[in-house]
Design an enzyme around this catalytic site. Structure first.
Site, short mmCIF file in Angstrom:
data_model
loop_
_atom_site.label_atom_id
_atom_site.label_comp_id
_atom_site.label_asym_id
_atom_site.label_seq_id
_atom_site.Cartn_x
_atom_site.Cartn_y
_atom_site.Cartn_z
N THR A 31 0.85 -1.20 0.00
CA THR A 31 0.00 0.00 0.00
C THR A 31 0.88 1.24 0.00
O THR A 31 1.93 1.26 0.64
CB THR A 31 -0.92 -0.03 1.24
OG1 THR A 31 -1.80 -1.15 1.14
CG2 THR A 31 -1.74 1.25 1.36
N GLY A 32 0.44 2.29 -0.71
CA GLY A 32 1.18 3.55 -0.74
C GLY A 32 1.72 3.85 -2.13
O GLY A 32 1.49 3.09 -3.08
N ASP A 86 6.41 -3.88 -1.61
CA ASP A 86 5.77 -2.89 -0.75
C ASP A 86 6.68 -1.69 -0.57
O ASP A 86 7.86 -1.72 -0.95
CB ASP A 86 5.45 -3.55 0.61
CG ASP A 86 4.28 -2.90 1.33
OD1 ASP A 86 3.93 -1.76 0.99
OD2 ASP A 86 3.73 -3.54 2.25
N GLY A 87 6.15 -0.64 0.02
CA GLY A 87 6.95 0.53 0.37
C GLY A 87 7.35 0.48 1.83
O GLY A 87 7.16 -0.54 2.51
N ASP A 89 8.28 3.32 5.47
CA ASP A 89 8.43 4.68 5.99
C ASP A 89 9.86 4.96 6.43
O ASP A 89 10.34 6.09 6.31
CB ASP A 89 7.45 4.88 7.16
CG ASP A 89 6.02 4.71 6.71
OD1 ASP A 89 5.60 5.47 5.81
OD2 ASP A 89 5.33 3.80 7.20
N LYS A 99 6.80 0.46 9.01
CA LYS A 99 5.73 0.57 8.03
C LYS A 99 4.44 0.97 8.75
O LYS A 99 4.35 0.91 9.95
CB LYS A 99 5.51 -0.76 7.30
CG LYS A 99 6.64 -1.07 6.33
CD LYS A 99 6.37 -2.33 5.51
CE LYS A 99 5.05 -2.34 4.82
NZ LYS A 99 4.77 -1.17 3.97
N GLU A 108 -0.20 -5.76 5.55
CA GLU A 108 1.16 -5.75 4.99
C GLU A 108 2.03 -6.78 5.70
O GLU A 108 2.81 -7.50 5.07
CB GLU A 108 1.76 -4.35 5.11
CG GLU A 108 1.10 -3.35 4.15
CD GLU A 108 1.54 -1.92 4.36
OE1 GLU A 108 1.36 -1.13 3.43
OE2 GLU A 108 2.04 -1.57 5.45
#
Ligand code: 5RP
Length: 233
Positions: A31-32, A86-87, A89, A99, A108
Site C-alpha cells: 500500500t502507498g 511494498d513501500g 516509511d 511501516k 502488509e
C-alpha cells in the site's frame, strides 16, 4: 501543485522491483505510492503477456489493481506468495523497517509473512541511521482498548498519539481498528525485535509497524541511480 522531489527516485526503484517478477508468480501488492508505482510498472509487463496473480494489502490497493486490470486472488487460494512488493516509511542499515504510514500495516505484515521474499521500494529519504529518526511507530489497536493500550505503552516508555483524519476523527483501518503512533527514545528503539515483542504483549495491540524479521531486498531510488540492498532476487 507542489512537485514531489522524490517522485523520479521512487518510479525508478519501483520499475526495477517490477522487473524482478517472473512469469506465473503470486505477488503481494503493498500500500502507498511506491507500491502503486510498482503495480503500474508491472501492469505494463502484464499487458505484454506476463502472467501473475496478486493479493492486495488494502482496499485502496485492490481498487488500484482493478483499475490496471491486474488479476487478484486471495490467501485461501494461495496461502504462500512468491514475492511481496511494498513501500516503507523508514529503513535502517540492518534493513529493519517501520511501516504503517498508510495504516495498512496489519495486512502488509500478513502478506510479508506469507511471502517467500519481501521487496521494499523506497526513495533515498527513507534510509535512516536508526528507526524512529523521522517518525513514530504505527501500532494497530482494537478501538475498545485504545485507552488501556495508551497507558500500558507509556509504562514501557512509549508516547502514543491516536491517528486522526483531516476531519479530526480516528483513522479506521480496513480491519475496523484504530492506529496509535508511538514514539520511544533512541535507547528503546535500538532493539526492534525486543520492542515489537514488548508492544505485542499488551492486550489490545493487534500488530506493530516494526518489521524486523523479513530479510528484505530493499530497492532504493537515488538521484544517481537505483541501489539494491540485501539478498538479490
Ligand atoms: C502503508 C505503508 C507504506 O508502504 C508506507 O507508508 C510508504 O508509503 P509511500 O510509498 O507512499 O511513501 O506502510 O501502510
Amino acid at each position: 501543485m507542489t512537485k514531489d522531489p522524490t517522485l523520479h527516485q521512487r518510479i525508478a526503484a519501483a520499475s526495477q522491483a517490477a522487473g524482478m517478477v517472473r512469469d506465473g508468480m503470486v505477488i503481494g501488492y503493498g500500500t502507498g505510492r511506491a507500491a502503486m508505482s510498482a503495480m503500474d510498472a508491472l501492469a505494463t509487463r502484464v499487458r505484454s503477456g506476463l502472467r501473475v496473480l496478486g493479493i492486495p494489502t488494502s482496499v485502496a490497493t485492490a481498487t488500484h489493481a482493478a483499475s490496471l486490470g491486474l488479476p487478484l486472488t486471495d490467501l485461501e487460494t494461495h496461502p504462500v506468495l512468491d514475492l511481496t512488493i511494498d513501500g516503507a516509511d523508514e529503513v535502517d542499515p540492518a534493513r529493519n523497517i517501520i511501516k504503517g504510514g498508510g495504516a495498512a500495516l496489519f495486512r502488509e505484515k500478513v502478506l510479508a509473512s506469507a511471502s517467500r521474499r519481501l521487496v521494499i521500494v523506497i526513495d533515498a529519504t527513507k534510509r535512516v541511521p536508526r528507526l524512529g529518526t523521522t517518525r513514530a511507530i504505527p501500532v494497530e489497536v482494537l478501538p475498545f482498548a485504545v485507552g488501556s493500550c495508551t497507558r500500558l505503552l507509556a509504562e514501557i516508555g512509549g508516547a502514543a498519539v491516536r491517528r486522526l483524519d483531516l476531519a479530526g476523527a480516528p483513522v479506521v483501518t480496513d480491519n475496523g481498528n484504530h492506529v496509535l503512533d508511538v514514539a520511544f527514545d533512541a535507547h528503546r528503539m535500538a532493539d526492534p525485535r525486543d520492542l515489537d515483542e514488548a508492544m505485542r504483549a499488551i492486550p489490545g495491540v493487534i500488530i506493530t509497524g516494526l518489521f524486523w524479521s523479513f530479510d528484505p531486498t530493499v530497492v532504493v531510488g537515488t538521484d544517481t541511480g537505483v541501489e539494491v540492498l540485501g539478498p538479490p532476487l
